[in-house]
Motif scaffolding. Structure first.
Motif, PDB file in Angstrom:
ATOM      1  N   ALA A  56       0.921  -1.294   0.111  1.00  0.00           N
ATOM      2  CA  ALA A  56      -0.087  -0.001   0.041  1.00  0.00           C
ATOM      3  C   ALA A  56       0.880   1.366   0.143  1.00  0.00           C
ATOM      4  CB  ALA A  56      -1.008   0.012   1.162  1.00  0.00           C
ATOM      5  N   ASP A  57       2.441   1.184   0.371  1.00  0.00           N
ATOM      6  CA  ASP A  57       3.177   2.321   0.458  1.00  0.00           C
ATOM      7  C   ASP A  57       4.173   2.050  -0.363  1.00  0.00           C
ATOM      8  OD1 ASP A  57       4.653   4.626   0.937  1.00  0.00           O
ATOM      9  OD2 ASP A  57       4.006   4.720   2.876  1.00  0.00           O
ATOM     10  N   ILE A  58       4.341   2.013  -1.620  1.00  0.00           N
ATOM     11  CA  ILE A  58       5.539   1.650  -2.704  1.00  0.00           C
ATOM     12  C   ILE A  58       6.676   2.437  -2.216  1.00  0.00           C
ATOM     13  CG2 ILE A  58       4.543   2.878  -4.731  1.00  0.00           C
ATOM     14  CD1 ILE A  58       5.791   0.588  -6.340  1.00  0.00           C
ATOM     15  N   LYS A  59       6.372   3.759  -2.102  1.00  0.00           N
ATOM     16  CA  LYS A  59       7.726   4.346  -1.908  1.00  0.00           C
ATOM     17  C   LYS A  59       8.471   4.272  -0.994  1.00  0.00           C
ATOM     18  CE  LYS A  59       5.959   8.465  -4.629  1.00  0.00           C
ATOM     19  NZ  LYS A  59       5.581   9.825  -4.809  1.00  0.00           N
ATOM     20  N   ARG A  60       7.701   3.888   0.530  1.00  0.00           N
ATOM     21  CA  ARG A  60       8.373   3.587   1.547  1.00  0.00           C
ATOM     22  C   ARG A  60       8.955   2.214   1.424  1.00  0.00           C
ATOM     23  NH1 ARG A  60       4.715   1.913   6.574  1.00  0.00           N
ATOM     24  NH2 ARG A  60       4.215   0.251   5.225  1.00  0.00           N
ATOM     25  N   LEU A  61       8.512   1.506   0.756  1.00  0.00           N
ATOM     26  CA  LEU A  61       9.086  -0.198   0.836  1.00  0.00           C
ATOM     27  C   LEU A  61      10.246  -0.282  -0.297  1.00  0.00           C
ATOM     28  CD1 LEU A  61       8.562  -2.663   2.013  1.00  0.00           C
ATOM     29  CD2 LEU A  61       7.272  -3.416   0.196  1.00  0.00           C
ATOM     30  N   VAL A  62      10.025   0.581  -1.317  1.00  0.00           N
ATOM     31  CA  VAL A  62      11.383   0.562  -2.157  1.00  0.00           C
ATOM     32  C   VAL A  62      12.475   1.399  -1.534  1.00  0.00           C
ATOM     33  CG1 VAL A  62      12.340   1.775  -4.217  1.00  0.00           C
ATOM     34  CG2 VAL A  62       9.920   0.495  -4.307  1.00  0.00           C
ATOM     35  N   ALA A  63      12.139   2.520  -0.649  1.00  0.00           N
ATOM     36  CA  ALA A  63      13.040   3.216   0.047  1.00  0.00           C
ATOM     37  C   ALA A  63      13.977   2.325   1.028  1.00  0.00           C
ATOM     38  CB  ALA A  63      12.848   4.454   0.840  1.00  0.00           C
ATOM     39  N   PHE A  64      13.018   1.429   1.703  1.00  0.00           N
ATOM     40  CA  PHE A  64      13.679   0.317   2.833  1.00  0.00           C
ATOM     41  C   PHE A  64      14.502  -0.477   2.030  1.00  0.00           C
ATOM     42  CE2 PHE A  64      13.536  -3.722   4.509  1.00  0.00           C
ATOM     43  CZ  PHE A  64      13.794  -3.404   6.059  1.00  0.00           C
ATOM     44  N   TYR A  65      14.165  -1.042   0.970  1.00  0.00           N
ATOM     45  CA  TYR A  65      14.987  -2.264   0.329  1.00  0.00           C
ATOM     46  C   TYR A  65      16.217  -1.440  -0.411  1.00  0.00           C
ATOM     47  CZ  TYR A  65      12.247  -6.012   1.180  1.00  0.00           C
ATOM     48  OH  TYR A  65      11.419  -7.088   1.822  1.00  0.00           O
ATOM     49  N   GLU A  66      16.117  -0.289  -0.937  1.00  0.00           N
ATOM     50  CA  GLU A  66      17.349   0.210  -1.300  1.00  0.00           C
ATOM     51  C   GLU A  66      18.471   0.747  -0.194  1.00  0.00           C
ATOM     52  OE1 GLU A  66      15.979   2.743  -5.472  1.00  0.00           O
ATOM     53  OE2 GLU A  66      15.852   3.912  -3.375  1.00  0.00           O
ATOM     54  N   THR A  67      17.927   1.154   0.927  1.00  0.00           N
ATOM     55  CA  THR A  67      18.893   1.367   2.045  1.00  0.00           C
ATOM     56  C   THR A  67      19.400   0.115   2.594  1.00  0.00           C
ATOM     57  OG1 THR A  67      17.627   3.294   2.859  1.00  0.00           O
ATOM     58  CG2 THR A  67      18.880   2.215   4.495  1.00  0.00           C
ATOM     59  N   ALA A  68      18.469  -1.175   2.642  1.00  0.00           N
ATOM     60  CA  ALA A  68      18.868  -2.177   3.111  1.00  0.00           C
ATOM     61  C   ALA A  68      20.172  -3.039   2.560  1.00  0.00           C
ATOM     62  CB  ALA A  68      17.706  -3.215   3.492  1.00  0.00           C
ATOM     63  N   THR A  69      19.744  -2.856   0.957  1.00  0.00           N
ATOM     64  CA  THR A  69      20.486  -3.517  -0.016  1.00  0.00           C
ATOM     65  C   THR A  69      21.753  -2.637  -0.456  1.00  0.00           C
ATOM     66  OG1 THR A  69      19.265  -2.841  -1.932  1.00  0.00           O
ATOM     67  CG2 THR A  69      18.711  -4.994  -0.776  1.00  0.00           C
ATOM     68  N   GLY A  70      21.560  -1.462  -0.341  1.00  0.00           N
ATOM     69  CA  GLY A  70      22.417  -0.382  -1.211  1.00  0.00           C
ATOM     70  C   GLY A  70      22.572  -0.529  -2.597  1.00  0.00           C
ATOM     71  N   MET A  71      21.278  -0.932  -3.195  1.00  0.00           N
ATOM     72  CA  MET A  71      21.256  -0.930  -4.566  1.00  0.00           C
ATOM     73  C   MET A  71      19.797  -0.028  -4.985  1.00  0.00           C
ATOM     74  SD  MET A  71      21.816  -5.153  -4.889  1.00  0.00           S
ATOM     75  CE  MET A  71      21.686  -5.108  -6.790  1.00  0.00           C
ATOM     76  N   SER A  72      19.923   0.513  -6.131  1.00  0.00           N
ATOM     77  CA  SER A  72      18.786   1.194  -6.500  1.00  0.00           C
ATOM     78  C   SER A  72      17.641   0.367  -7.333  1.00  0.00           C
ATOM     79  CB  SER A  72      19.257   2.233  -7.441  1.00  0.00           C
ATOM     80  OG  SER A  72      20.335   3.087  -6.645  1.00  0.00           O
ATOM     81  N   PHE A  73      16.543   0.740  -7.143  1.00  0.00           N
ATOM     82  CA  PHE A  73      15.491   0.092  -7.955  1.00  0.00           C
ATOM     83  C   PHE A  73      15.281   1.080  -9.385  1.00  0.00           C
ATOM     84  CE2 PHE A  73      14.390  -2.146  -4.368  1.00  0.00           C
ATOM     85  CZ  PHE A  73      13.535  -2.938  -4.378  1.00  0.00           C
ATOM     86  N   THR A  74      14.655   0.489 -10.051  1.00  0.00           N
ATOM     87  CA  THR A  74      14.368   1.061 -11.460  1.00  0.00           C
ATOM     88  C   THR A  74      12.780   1.219 -11.646  1.00  0.00           C
ATOM     89  OG1 THR A  74      16.055   0.051 -12.745  1.00  0.00           O
ATOM     90  CG2 THR A  74      14.176   0.898 -14.066  1.00  0.00           C
ATOM     91  N   TRP A  75      12.272   2.205 -11.563  1.00  0.00           N
ATOM     92  CA  TRP A  75      10.945   2.858 -11.474  1.00  0.00           C
ATOM     93  C   TRP A  75      10.504   2.564 -12.957  1.00  0.00           C
ATOM     94  CZ3 TRP A  75       7.771   3.719  -7.364  1.00  0.00           C
ATOM     95  CH2 TRP A  75       8.424   3.916  -5.981  1.00  0.00           C
TER      96      TRP A  75
END
Length: 134
Positions: free
Chosen positions: A11-30
């Motif tokens: 329900a909160d894609i921006k929050r979840l993507v930010a979480f995984y980017e911080t945890a993995t140190g990798m960027s998502f492609t939107w």
């Protein structure tokens, strides 16, 4: 056949993507405001908003933040080092600090912002290393 990706509906894609980017140190492609993907050499972690459920038949298909049976796993070079780097970010969601498991992996288990279980692991034994070779 190859496993291509695992997708989380949120329900909160921006929050979840930010979480995984911080945890993995990798960027998502939107790809759209409702769909982002983290691609690795072996598979991808995709995250879709609840709005994407309409494309699959409606809200009854999946329910955000209700997973209690799947663990999303990332192999990392050194799980203890990864833990030190992200401990402050995942502190509220830690399930188990780095622990050596009977099957030869050292594992860190925590929950993401939607409550999904995430495992960062490093194979330690030769047998465990063989299982994860590409």
């Amino acid at each position: 056949m190859n496993l291509s990706s695992v997708r989380i509906i949120t329900a909160d894609i921006k929050r979840l993507v930010a979480f995984y980017e911080t945890a993995t140190g990798m960027s998502f492609t939107w790809y759209t405001d409702d769909f982002a993907e983290l691609r690795t050499p072996l598979a991808a972690l995709a995250i879709g908003s609840t709005r994407t459920l309409a494309l699959f038949g409606g809200d009854a298909v999946a329910s955000a933040a209700s997973n209690r049976s799947v663990i999303i796993e990332f192999q990392v070079p050194d799980v203890d080092n990864s833990y030190q780097q992200i401990a402050g970010h995942i502190e509220e969601g830690i399930v188990q600090k780095p622990t050596t498991m009977p099957w030869g992996n050292r594992s860190l288990l925590f929950r993401d912002t939607d409550g999904n279980l995430v495992n960062f692991f490093t194979p330690l034994t030769q047998e465990a290393k063989k299982r994860t070779e590409a």
